[in-house]
Design a protein around this motif. Sequence first.
Motif, PDB file in Angstrom:
ATOM      1  N   LEU A   1       0.819  -1.213   0.000  1.00 38.81           N
ATOM      2  CA  LEU A   1       0.000   0.000   0.000  1.00 38.81           C
ATOM      3  C   LEU A   1       0.853   1.263   0.000  1.00 38.81           C
ATOM      4  CD1 LEU A   1      -2.866  -0.878   2.499  1.00 38.81           C
ATOM      5  CD2 LEU A   1      -2.939  -0.824   0.024  1.00 38.81           C
TER       6      LEU A   1
ATOM      7  N   GLU B   1       3.852  18.218  -1.900  1.00 42.26           N
ATOM      8  CA  GLU B   1       3.732  17.149  -0.904  1.00 42.26           C
ATOM      9  C   GLU B   1       2.539  16.224  -1.150  1.00 42.26           C
ATOM     10  OE1 GLU B   1       2.705  18.411   3.027  1.00 42.26           O
ATOM     11  OE2 GLU B   1       2.094  20.388   2.331  1.00 42.26           O
TER      12      GLU B   1
ATOM     13  N   ILE C   1      -1.318  11.316  -4.350  1.00 46.61           N
ATOM     14  CA  ILE C   1      -2.146  10.841  -3.242  1.00 46.61           C
ATOM     15  C   ILE C   1      -3.323  10.031  -3.800  1.00 46.61           C
ATOM     16  CG2 ILE C   1      -4.052  12.374  -2.542  1.00 46.61           C
ATOM     17  CD1 ILE C   1      -2.257  12.895  -0.003  1.00 46.61           C
ATOM     18  N   GLY C   2      -3.579   8.871  -3.209  1.00 48.43           N
ATOM     19  CA  GLY C   2      -4.674   8.033  -3.677  1.00 48.43           C
ATOM     20  C   GLY C   2      -4.308   7.090  -4.812  1.00 48.43           C
TER      21      GLY C   2
ATOM     22  N   GLU D   1      -2.592   4.445  -4.709  1.00 49.10           N
ATOM     23  CA  GLU D   1      -2.646   3.026  -4.342  1.00 49.10           C
ATOM     24  C   GLU D   1      -4.021   2.433  -4.642  1.00 49.10           C
ATOM     25  OE1 GLU D   1      -2.162   5.429  -2.094  1.00 49.10           O
ATOM     26  OE2 GLU D   1      -3.964   5.330  -0.859  1.00 49.10           O
ATOM     27  N   LEU D   2      -5.078   3.234  -4.469  1.00 51.39           N
ATOM     28  CA  LEU D   2      -6.416   2.738  -4.790  1.00 51.39           C
ATOM     29  C   LEU D   2      -6.512   2.405  -6.275  1.00 51.39           C
ATOM     30  CD1 LEU D   2      -9.536   2.396  -4.065  1.00 51.39           C
ATOM     31  CD2 LEU D   2      -9.752   4.638  -5.103  1.00 51.39           C
TER      32      LEU D   2
ATOM     33  N   VAL E   1      -4.373  -0.762  -7.147  1.00 50.81           N
ATOM     34  CA  VAL E   1      -4.993  -2.012  -6.691  1.00 50.81           C
ATOM     35  C   VAL E   1      -6.256  -2.296  -7.505  1.00 50.81           C
ATOM     36  CG1 VAL E   1      -6.065  -3.170  -4.723  1.00 50.81           C
ATOM     37  CG2 VAL E   1      -4.012  -1.836  -4.378  1.00 50.81           C
TER      38      VAL E   1
ATOM     39  N   GLN F   1     -13.072  15.226  -9.587  1.00 51.70           N
ATOM     40  CA  GLN F   1     -12.882  14.918  -8.166  1.00 51.70           C
ATOM     41  C   GLN F   1     -13.735  13.739  -7.708  1.00 51.70           C
ATOM     42  OE1 GLN F   1     -13.697  18.655  -6.121  1.00 51.70           O
ATOM     43  NE2 GLN F   1     -11.663  18.490  -5.243  1.00 51.70           N
ATOM     44  N   ASP F   2     -14.819  13.457  -8.464  1.00 53.07           N
ATOM     45  CA  ASP F   2     -15.720  12.375  -8.057  1.00 53.07           C
ATOM     46  C   ASP F   2     -15.261  11.018  -8.562  1.00 53.07           C
ATOM     47  OD1 ASP F   2     -17.161  14.456  -7.062  1.00 53.07           O
ATOM     48  OD2 ASP F   2     -18.538  14.549  -8.760  1.00 53.07           O
TER      49      ASP F   2
ATOM     50  N   PRO G   1     -12.839   9.002  -7.777  1.00 52.29           N
ATOM     51  CA  PRO G   1     -12.548   7.963  -6.780  1.00 52.29           C
ATOM     52  C   PRO G   1     -13.746   7.096  -6.428  1.00 52.29           C
ATOM     53  CG  PRO G   1     -11.490   9.991  -6.143  1.00 52.29           C
ATOM     54  CD  PRO G   1     -12.293  10.306  -7.369  1.00 52.29           C
ATOM     55  N   ILE G   2     -14.969   7.658  -6.520  1.00 52.45           N
ATOM     56  CA  ILE G   2     -16.155   6.841  -6.239  1.00 52.45           C
ATOM     57  C   ILE G   2     -16.230   5.703  -7.251  1.00 52.45           C
ATOM     58  CG2 ILE G   2     -18.668   6.838  -6.084  1.00 52.45           C
ATOM     59  CD1 ILE G   2     -18.604   9.648  -5.218  1.00 52.45           C
TER      60      ILE G   2
ATOM     61  N   GLY H   1     -13.422   3.135  -6.516  1.00 55.09           N
ATOM     62  CA  GLY H   1     -13.760   2.306  -5.360  1.00 55.09           C
ATOM     63  C   GLY H   1     -14.823   1.280  -5.720  1.00 55.09           C
ATOM     64  N   GLY H   2     -15.848   1.721  -6.456  1.00 51.81           N
ATOM     65  CA  GLY H   2     -16.911   0.807  -6.864  1.00 51.81           C
ATOM     66  C   GLY H   2     -16.373  -0.314  -7.729  1.00 51.81           C
TER      67      GLY H   2
ATOM     68  N   LEU I   1     -13.360  -1.471  -7.778  1.00 50.64           N
ATOM     69  CA  LEU I   1     -12.518  -2.349  -6.961  1.00 50.64           C
ATOM     70  C   LEU I   1     -13.363  -3.405  -6.260  1.00 50.64           C
ATOM     71  CD1 LEU I   1      -9.891  -3.132  -5.588  1.00 50.64           C
ATOM     72  CD2 LEU I   1     -10.165  -1.229  -4.032  1.00 50.64           C
ATOM     73  N   ILE I   2     -14.428  -2.951  -5.575  1.00 44.95           N
ATOM     74  CA  ILE I   2     -15.272  -3.908  -4.850  1.00 44.95           C
ATOM     75  C   ILE I   2     -15.953  -4.858  -5.830  1.00 44.95           C
ATOM     76  CG2 ILE I   2     -17.290  -4.145  -3.363  1.00 44.95           C
ATOM     77  CD1 ILE I   2     -16.526  -1.623  -1.983  1.00 44.95           C
TER      78      ILE I   2
ATOM     79  N   ALA J   1     -11.608   0.825  -0.699  1.00 41.26           N
ATOM     80  CA  ALA J   1     -12.554   1.388  -1.657  1.00 41.26           C
ATOM     81  C   ALA J   1     -13.513   2.360  -0.955  1.00 41.26           C
ATOM     82  CB  ALA J   1     -13.333   0.271  -2.347  1.00 41.26           C
TER      83      ALA J   1
ATOM     84  N   TYR K   1     -12.332   5.950  -0.312  1.00 45.54           N
ATOM     85  CA  TYR K   1     -12.440   6.919  -1.405  1.00 45.54           C
ATOM     86  C   TYR K   1     -13.888   7.170  -1.802  1.00 45.54           C
ATOM     87  CZ  TYR K   1      -7.421   6.776  -1.644  1.00 45.54           C
ATOM     88  OH  TYR K   1      -6.095   6.897  -1.323  1.00 45.54           O
ATOM     89  N   ILE K   2     -14.744   6.129  -1.677  1.00 39.79           N
ATOM     90  CA  ILE K   2     -16.151   6.332  -2.039  1.00 39.79           C
ATOM     91  C   ILE K   2     -16.797   7.336  -1.082  1.00 39.79           C
ATOM     92  CG2 ILE K   2     -18.407   5.218  -2.144  1.00 39.79           C
ATOM     93  CD1 ILE K   2     -17.018   2.702  -3.162  1.00 39.79           C
TER      94      ILE K   2
END
Lengths: 362, 347
Positions: free
Chosen positions: A90, A262, A266-267, A269-270, A273, A316-317, A319-320, A323-324, A326-327, B144, B147-148
């Motif tokens: 990670l 700095e 960022i983010g 790793e999501l 993966v 900006q949205d 990542p949603i 994430g979805g 990924l799951i 996940a 971030y969600i």
Amino acid sequence: MALDAAATTEAPRPGTPRDESVRLGDVLRSLVRWETGLVVLLVLVFGIGARSSSEFLTNYNLETLCQNIGDIAILALPMTLIIIVGEIDLSVASILALASEMLGYLTLHHWPLALIFVTVIVIGAAAGALNGFLVTVVGLPSLAVTIGTLTLYRGLATVALGPQTVSDYPTFWTNLGVDSFPGVPWMSWSVAIFIVLALVFGLVLHRTSLGRRLYAIGLNKDAAAHAGTRVGRVKWGLFVLSGVICAIVGIMYTFELDSAGENIGIGFELQVVTIVLLGGVSIFGGRGTILGVALAAFIYAGIHSVLLLSSGFNDQDFPIVSGGLLILSVLIQNAPSYVRRAREWGRRRQARRRSVRAEQPG
Amino acid sequence: MTTFEHATEATPDDASQARLVEWVLRARTFGIIAVLALFVAITASIQSRFVDANNIQFILSQTSLYALIAVGEAMVIITRNVDLSVGSIVGLSAYVSANQFGAHPGISIIAVFAVGLGIGLACGFVSGAIVAIGRVPSLVVTLAMLYIIRGIDTIIAGSHEVLASTEPSSFNSIPDHTILGIPVVALVVAGVVAIAGYYMRSYRSGRDLYALGSEPSAATLAGIPAARRIFGAFLISGGLAGIAGVLWAAQYATITSNAASGLELQVIAAVVVGGVAIFGGSGTVVGAALGALLLQTINSALNVLGIPSLWTDAISGFLLLLAITLDRIIQIQQAAALRRRRVRLGA
């Protein structure tokens, strides 16, 4: 941690007449490979993109798409190997940030560029080596170790440069970051590098004995050790490799942005993966291909690009969506086991009903 | 570790393995308290304002936020899972709950807490269901969800921020109330920690969490409802993070969509430093709360000593790694000691 929970339910059942349908299902399933699904999905995504916007298949848009995915796709390659051996890293985005900040810091101090590159890559290797040491020699779970180093490396990156940003890098390098690959106007340098690296990783993983050993470690590390694989050393090597590649991508990414701050990467790793698991690599280890991961990278980039071109979407949205995805990837990979569990549950219930009926008198 | 070896020598031969384990755990708690005392003493001798009433109150109210979240996180980690989404839950809950005052003028503070709790429970429900029923590793699910949930936060908030002026002063003064110099919030959180600690120690379902964490398959064969327990742990973790979000809003007053990002790393560091094994199956919620106190004290000490806050992340990452490494070394030594004793007894 809990990674092996579902892997143990794979044991084949003895063949009774009842199991005929299951075996047929297995045959069908082996015909439908994950990669086949990914090719269909890739065509679908690009088809939708081309139909919904005339801009989608322009050189400009495709190059932007490549710019957005190249670096992340490269990071996905070592991550694939690490997940195949049953571990996870990670800390990739933090090593990338550390490399980027050190590049900025040393540039401020007027080091010669070649020396900076070497130093930054050595730092990346050292960061990966610390991960590997804690996982293989001390024997800690990679999840915990890399959550710790995620914080540590990002913290060190912050300390190195503080809140300032450096952006006076040689124009030769920063131009490479934004130029397209010579002769291929729709491709970025980063994607060209990704394709070369993917071929190398693919050859090593699928055509060498070392590659087969990685799968063996992921499926059963004790068996792999008994068969003569130095499990610890191989895993340690993979973490160092991951650190080196993160450092290289850190340099590339800094030149592409022409700045080091700095919050860089960022983010990531999501996203990394997500691409690896969408590519059909099993989070429980022992399964997955480089081809799948490469396809997944372009599907991911395609979805991103389609959304960017559609009105009312805010980057900006995204990542949603990541994430979805990924799951969903893991849920779909797990689907056969849900079917099996549901069937077992039904059978148990039937047996219970039968035994209740048998107990009743008359 | 030296104290530990000393203990193995001192224990009588018939001592059970359980007693040894218990001793190590207790040594861990005292160890944290000793480090804490040492740290406070050194910092106070350099800079006396570190121990004045104001700074102690500040440390305590800061700690109560982290300790509250650490309790839930500890319960999840004890089941051999992890919840990476707590920072995002705190952020979402803080924004939405603080925004209620502007959206519904005159809303009662209790209703706002209920909103925060509801948000936390909803997030915990989703993560818990996917982990427990979908059997997707908690790492994947909560990475996940991190971030969600943050993404939902940015959609709701945009670039808008909740300003302190829209919140009633009775809300923003919650962290300021004290009894005998101790913040009321800290007392309430201490109560929560005590209840959770008692539950984990003495209730069957609490013990089930330990059983699941030390050997999942054995626990399932023993008839422990694994899915239900793990789901419950995520629900509690989410709910506590939701309440912590409202407290966060009360404390910081001005809330953007970025609030509390990265908080999960501090919380996990606190839990692990507090002696909860990252492998699951051992540790206490009281230890986790003490871990939070230690980390916050260190942060405050750095601040007082004039070390830039840039170092906060690097130090908590380092402490996390140090804690898990020490735990592992103790574990290896403990196993070796038990083996030696078995040989001596001729078993």
